[in-house]
Design a protein around this motif. Structure first.
Motif, PDB file in Angstrom:
ATOM      1  N   THR A  19       0.853  -1.182   0.000  1.00  0.00           N
ATOM      2  CA  THR A  19       0.000   0.000   0.000  1.00  0.00           C
ATOM      3  C   THR A  19       0.888   1.229   0.000  1.00  0.00           C
ATOM      4  O   THR A  19       1.765   1.372   0.857  1.00  0.00           O
ATOM      5  N   ASP A  20       0.665   2.117  -0.968  1.00  0.00           N
ATOM      6  CA  ASP A  20       1.391   3.383  -1.018  1.00  0.00           C
ATOM      7  C   ASP A  20       0.625   4.424  -0.209  1.00  0.00           C
ATOM      8  O   ASP A  20      -0.611   4.499  -0.285  1.00  0.00           O
ATOM      9  N   HIS A  21       1.365   5.221   0.555  1.00  0.00           N
ATOM     10  CA  HIS A  21       0.779   6.286   1.373  1.00  0.00           C
ATOM     11  C   HIS A  21       1.319   7.620   0.873  1.00  0.00           C
ATOM     12  O   HIS A  21       2.522   7.773   0.685  1.00  0.00           O
ATOM     13  N   TYR A  22       0.408   8.569   0.676  1.00  0.00           N
ATOM     14  CA  TYR A  22       0.759   9.859   0.087  1.00  0.00           C
ATOM     15  C   TYR A  22       0.451  11.001   1.050  1.00  0.00           C
ATOM     16  O   TYR A  22      -0.519  10.950   1.810  1.00  0.00           O
ATOM     17  N   ALA A  23       1.272  12.018   0.983  1.00  0.00           N
ATOM     18  CA  ALA A  23       1.006  13.263   1.708  1.00  0.00           C
ATOM     19  C   ALA A  23       0.076  14.117   0.854  1.00  0.00           C
ATOM     20  O   ALA A  23      -0.112  13.867  -0.345  1.00  0.00           O
ATOM     21  N   TRP A  24      -0.454  15.090   1.470  1.00  0.00           N
ATOM     22  CA  TRP A  24      -1.313  16.029   0.749  1.00  0.00           C
ATOM     23  C   TRP A  24      -0.550  16.575  -0.446  1.00  0.00           C
ATOM     24  O   TRP A  24       0.625  16.894  -0.351  1.00  0.00           O
ATOM     25  N   GLY A  25      -1.160  16.610  -1.552  1.00  0.00           N
ATOM     26  CA  GLY A  25      -0.509  17.067  -2.773  1.00  0.00           C
ATOM     27  C   GLY A  25       0.015  15.932  -3.626  1.00  0.00           C
ATOM     28  O   GLY A  25       0.573  16.150  -4.693  1.00  0.00           O
ATOM     29  N   GLY A  26      -0.124  14.706  -3.146  1.00  0.00           N
ATOM     30  CA  GLY A  26       0.237  13.560  -3.960  1.00  0.00           C
ATOM     31  C   GLY A  26       1.668  13.077  -3.850  1.00  0.00           C
ATOM     32  O   GLY A  26       2.117  12.276  -4.665  1.00  0.00           O
ATOM     33  N   LYS A  27       2.418  13.525  -2.843  1.00  0.00           N
ATOM     34  CA  LYS A  27       3.812  13.101  -2.687  1.00  0.00           C
ATOM     35  C   LYS A  27       3.866  11.760  -1.951  1.00  0.00           C
ATOM     36  O   LYS A  27       3.359  11.636  -0.839  1.00  0.00           O
ATOM     37  N   LEU A  28       4.470  10.755  -2.607  1.00  0.00           N
ATOM     38  CA  LEU A  28       4.619   9.434  -1.987  1.00  0.00           C
ATOM     39  C   LEU A  28       5.582   9.541  -0.809  1.00  0.00           C
ATOM     40  O   LEU A  28       6.718  10.002  -0.962  1.00  0.00           O
ATOM     41  N   ILE A  29       5.116   9.121   0.368  1.00  0.00           N
ATOM     42  CA  ILE A  29       5.972   9.224   1.556  1.00  0.00           C
ATOM     43  C   ILE A  29       6.292   7.876   2.202  1.00  0.00           C
ATOM     44  O   ILE A  29       7.234   7.777   2.979  1.00  0.00           O
ATOM     45  N   ARG A  30       5.545   6.855   1.859  1.00  0.00           N
ATOM     46  CA  ARG A  30       5.821   5.556   2.469  1.00  0.00           C
ATOM     47  C   ARG A  30       5.060   4.463   1.731  1.00  0.00           C
ATOM     48  O   ARG A  30       3.996   4.700   1.183  1.00  0.00           O
TER      49      ARG A  30
END
Length: 186
Positions: A57-68
């Motif tokens: 599972t990809d987790h994104y920050a606001w704005g669509g930046k992949l963070i984990r």
């Protein structure tokens, strides 16, 4: 070109063994195995194959930046095809079934398969190089279609699901391959 042409492996020989879970595993590449390790016999020239399956599972920050990326439900299987119909293969294909021989006639009573975890060992050789892959616990989870004909060998394609130990170990590789050696620090 970088690399060493002596490093790639072509496993010319192989044996596959099964034993009760908890059996003493080998600690060397060439040492004798405990008598509880039973060979399945001849193997298909197709070799063994290992499959990995897991969810990610990809987790994104606001704005669509992949963070984990998180991973779960990891599953490892090994597939091997046995060419013999001996007692070891019969037991793996039909766990919980029985066989008996009287007066030279063998009778097999095949029952609905039961859970039957085992330890497994794949022994590979490439000339003088050897590798033993020891699976402390696994189970035959699938048996492929068995063909009975005059034009194809009878074979048993086994898919073995590998279960991790309590500390997450799936298997141990034991090898005398120089390219696998870990350098010592002085």
């Amino acid at each position: 070109m970088a690399g060493d042409t002596d490093n790639p492996r072509l496993w010319e020989g192989a044996d596959f063994y099964a034993a009760p879970v908890g059996s003493t595993a080998p600690t060397t590449v060439a040492g004798a195995l405990d008598e509880v390790w039973e060979a399945v016999g001849l193997l298909s020239e197709d070799g063994a194959s290992e499959t990995r399956d897991q969810d990610s599972t990809d987790h994104y920050a606001w704005g669509g930046k992949l963070i984990r990326t998180t991973r779960s439900k990891h599953k490892r299987t090994i597939k091997i095809t046995c060419l013999e119909d001996n007692l070891v293969v019969f037991g793996l294909v039909n766990p919980g079934s029985t066989a008996s021989t009287t007066g030279g006639v063998t009778t097999r009573v095949v029952k609905v398969p039961k859970t039957d975890p085992r330890a497994f060992l794949l022994h590979l050789t490439d000339g003088e190089i050897g590798k033993r892959r020891v699976f402390p616990k696994g189970e035959v989870s699938e048996v492929g279609e068995v063909t009975l004909s005059d034009s194809a060998l009878q074979a048993y394609e086994l898919t073995i699901t590998v279960y991790p130990t309590a500390d997450g170990v799936l298997y141990h590789d034991i090898t005398d391959d120089p390219q696998a050696a870990v350098p010592t620090t002085p």
